[in-house]
Design a protein around this motif. Structure first.
Motif, PDB file in Angstrom:
ATOM      1  N   ARG A  21     -70.990 -38.033  84.522  1.00  0.00           N
ATOM      2  CA  ARG A  21     -71.595 -37.212  85.570  1.00  0.00           C
ATOM      3  C   ARG A  21     -73.119 -37.308  85.567  1.00  0.00           C
ATOM      4  O   ARG A  21     -73.757 -37.266  86.624  1.00  0.00           O
ATOM      5  CB  ARG A  21     -71.148 -35.760  85.394  1.00  0.00           C
ATOM      6  CG  ARG A  21     -71.610 -34.827  86.497  1.00  0.00           C
ATOM      7  CD  ARG A  21     -70.837 -33.520  86.485  1.00  0.00           C
ATOM      8  NE  ARG A  21     -70.906 -32.838  85.191  1.00  0.00           N
ATOM      9  CZ  ARG A  21     -69.859 -32.634  84.379  1.00  0.00           C
ATOM     10  NH1 ARG A  21     -68.652 -33.071  84.704  1.00  0.00           N
ATOM     11  NH2 ARG A  21     -69.996 -31.987  83.241  1.00  0.00           N
ATOM     12  N   LYS A  22     -73.726 -37.456  84.387  1.00  0.00           N
ATOM     13  CA  LYS A  22     -75.175 -37.324  84.269  1.00  0.00           C
ATOM     14  C   LYS A  22     -75.912 -38.652  84.106  1.00  0.00           C
ATOM     15  O   LYS A  22     -77.101 -38.734  84.411  1.00  0.00           O
ATOM     16  CB  LYS A  22     -75.515 -36.415  83.079  1.00  0.00           C
ATOM     17  CG  LYS A  22     -75.089 -34.967  83.276  1.00  0.00           C
ATOM     18  CD  LYS A  22     -75.827 -34.337  84.455  1.00  0.00           C
ATOM     19  CE  LYS A  22     -75.522 -32.851  84.595  1.00  0.00           C
ATOM     20  NZ  LYS A  22     -76.262 -32.250  85.732  1.00  0.00           N
ATOM     21  N   SER A  75     -78.680 -32.420  79.130  1.00  0.00           N
ATOM     22  CA  SER A  75     -78.080 -31.583  78.091  1.00  0.00           C
ATOM     23  C   SER A  75     -77.172 -30.597  78.807  1.00  0.00           C
ATOM     24  O   SER A  75     -77.635 -29.752  79.570  1.00  0.00           O
ATOM     25  CB  SER A  75     -79.161 -30.854  77.301  1.00  0.00           C
ATOM     26  OG  SER A  75     -78.596 -30.091  76.267  1.00  0.00           O
ATOM     27  N   GLN A  76     -75.872 -30.757  78.592  1.00  0.00           N
ATOM     28  CA  GLN A  76     -74.916 -29.935  79.339  1.00  0.00           C
ATOM     29  C   GLN A  76     -73.686 -29.678  78.475  1.00  0.00           C
ATOM     30  O   GLN A  76     -73.189 -30.588  77.796  1.00  0.00           O
ATOM     31  CB  GLN A  76     -74.524 -30.643  80.641  1.00  0.00           C
ATOM     32  CG  GLN A  76     -73.663 -29.791  81.565  1.00  0.00           C
ATOM     33  CD  GLN A  76     -73.378 -30.491  82.868  1.00  0.00           C
ATOM     34  OE1 GLN A  76     -72.759 -31.540  82.883  1.00  0.00           O
ATOM     35  NE2 GLN A  76     -73.828 -29.905  83.978  1.00  0.00           N
ATOM     36  N   LYS A  77     -73.237 -28.444  78.493  1.00  0.00           N
ATOM     37  CA  LYS A  77     -72.006 -28.060  77.792  1.00  0.00           C
ATOM     38  C   LYS A  77     -72.034 -28.471  76.320  1.00  0.00           C
ATOM     39  O   LYS A  77     -71.007 -28.830  75.741  1.00  0.00           O
ATOM     40  CB  LYS A  77     -70.788 -28.648  78.498  1.00  0.00           C
ATOM     41  CG  LYS A  77     -70.600 -28.116  79.907  1.00  0.00           C
ATOM     42  CD  LYS A  77     -69.335 -28.633  80.552  1.00  0.00           C
ATOM     43  CE  LYS A  77     -69.154 -28.036  81.946  1.00  0.00           C
ATOM     44  NZ  LYS A  77     -67.941 -28.541  82.620  1.00  0.00           N
ATOM     45  N   VAL A 106     -69.294 -35.450  80.827  1.00  0.00           N
ATOM     46  CA  VAL A 106     -70.728 -35.205  81.007  1.00  0.00           C
ATOM     47  C   VAL A 106     -71.472 -36.525  81.155  1.00  0.00           C
ATOM     48  O   VAL A 106     -72.349 -36.681  82.019  1.00  0.00           O
ATOM     49  CB  VAL A 106     -71.288 -34.376  79.836  1.00  0.00           C
ATOM     50  CG1 VAL A 106     -72.812 -34.322  79.880  1.00  0.00           C
ATOM     51  CG2 VAL A 106     -70.712 -32.964  79.859  1.00  0.00           C
ATOM     52  N   VAL A 124     -73.520 -40.429  74.674  1.00  0.00           N
ATOM     53  CA  VAL A 124     -73.341 -38.977  74.720  1.00  0.00           C
ATOM     54  C   VAL A 124     -72.922 -38.502  73.339  1.00  0.00           C
ATOM     55  O   VAL A 124     -72.061 -39.096  72.698  1.00  0.00           O
ATOM     56  CB  VAL A 124     -72.310 -38.555  75.797  1.00  0.00           C
ATOM     57  CG1 VAL A 124     -70.915 -39.089  75.505  1.00  0.00           C
ATOM     58  CG2 VAL A 124     -72.289 -37.035  75.947  1.00  0.00           C
TER      59      VAL A 124
END
Length: 201
Positions: free
Chosen positions: A52-53, A190-192, A49, A164
């Motif tokens: 990626r972000k 905010s992911q997964k 994440v 993260v």
């Protein structure tokens, strides 16, 4: 603390090397991992994440860049590939992780720019344009706070840190704590179940 912890200095777990494959920003990576290091069997979901972000360094970035708690080196390798003239410090307490990170830097043709080191071996005068970390939450809140109090002040004046943290492991409380310490903090994603935090002075 036993040798089974990825944050041990010298893990006692059998190494049993294995390969971890993943793709970031259209580039494929195949890195060597082993038992006794963080997320030995796959790219950790939080790290995925983060990569990626967060904003990967520009191709002309010169650094120095820091991968704090580098493990076998996936973040350091991505940073080195993204910024092909930058110096990247890959820092970890785990000697097996450091050996793997150095080997993986060679695999991505960045051995001349990735400096693998134990925390106490990073020269005090070095400051970082960027700090990247999927920090070792399992060391506990006090240990995590101590870690960040040590390394965040080593950002250059215009530097940025990308962190993260799993929400259920205290991502939101860490956000608040960083603000209380005087840092500017933006929740970039905010992911997964993970929070990606952008931290600046």
């Amino acid at each position: 603390m036993t040798g089974d912890h990825y944050f041990s200095t010298a893990p006692g777990t059998a190494a049993r090397p294995r390969e971890v494959e993943f793709t970031v920003a259209g580039r494929d990576y195949a890195l060597t991992s082993a038992g006794g290091v963080f997320s030995a069997d796959r790219l950790d979901p939080g790290t995925a994440v983060l990569l990626r972000k967060a904003d990967l360094p520009a191709p002309d970035a010169v650094g120095p860049l820091l991968d704090l708690g580098c493990g076998y080196g996936p973040i350091a390798c991505v940073l080195a590939a993204s910024a092909p003239t930058a110096t990247v410090w890959a820092v970890d307490v785990n000697e097996r992780a450091r050996a793997l990170a150095a080997a993986n830097a060679r695999r991505v043709d960045a051995a001349d720019r990735v400096r693998v080191a134990a925390p106490d071996d990073v020269p005090a005068e070095v400051t970082f344009a960027q700090l990247w970390s999927n920090p070792p939450i399992r060391i506990g809140k006090e240990g995590l706070h101590e870690l960040l109090r040590r390394w965040l002040p080593r950002l250059a004046p215009d530097g940025v840190a990308w962190l993260v943290i799993a929400r259920h492991l205290g991502g939101d409380s860490l956000h608040r704590w960083l603000v209380e310490q005087g840092w500017q903090v933006e929740r970039r994603a905010s992911q997964k179940g993970f929070r990606v935090l952008r931290v600046t002075r």
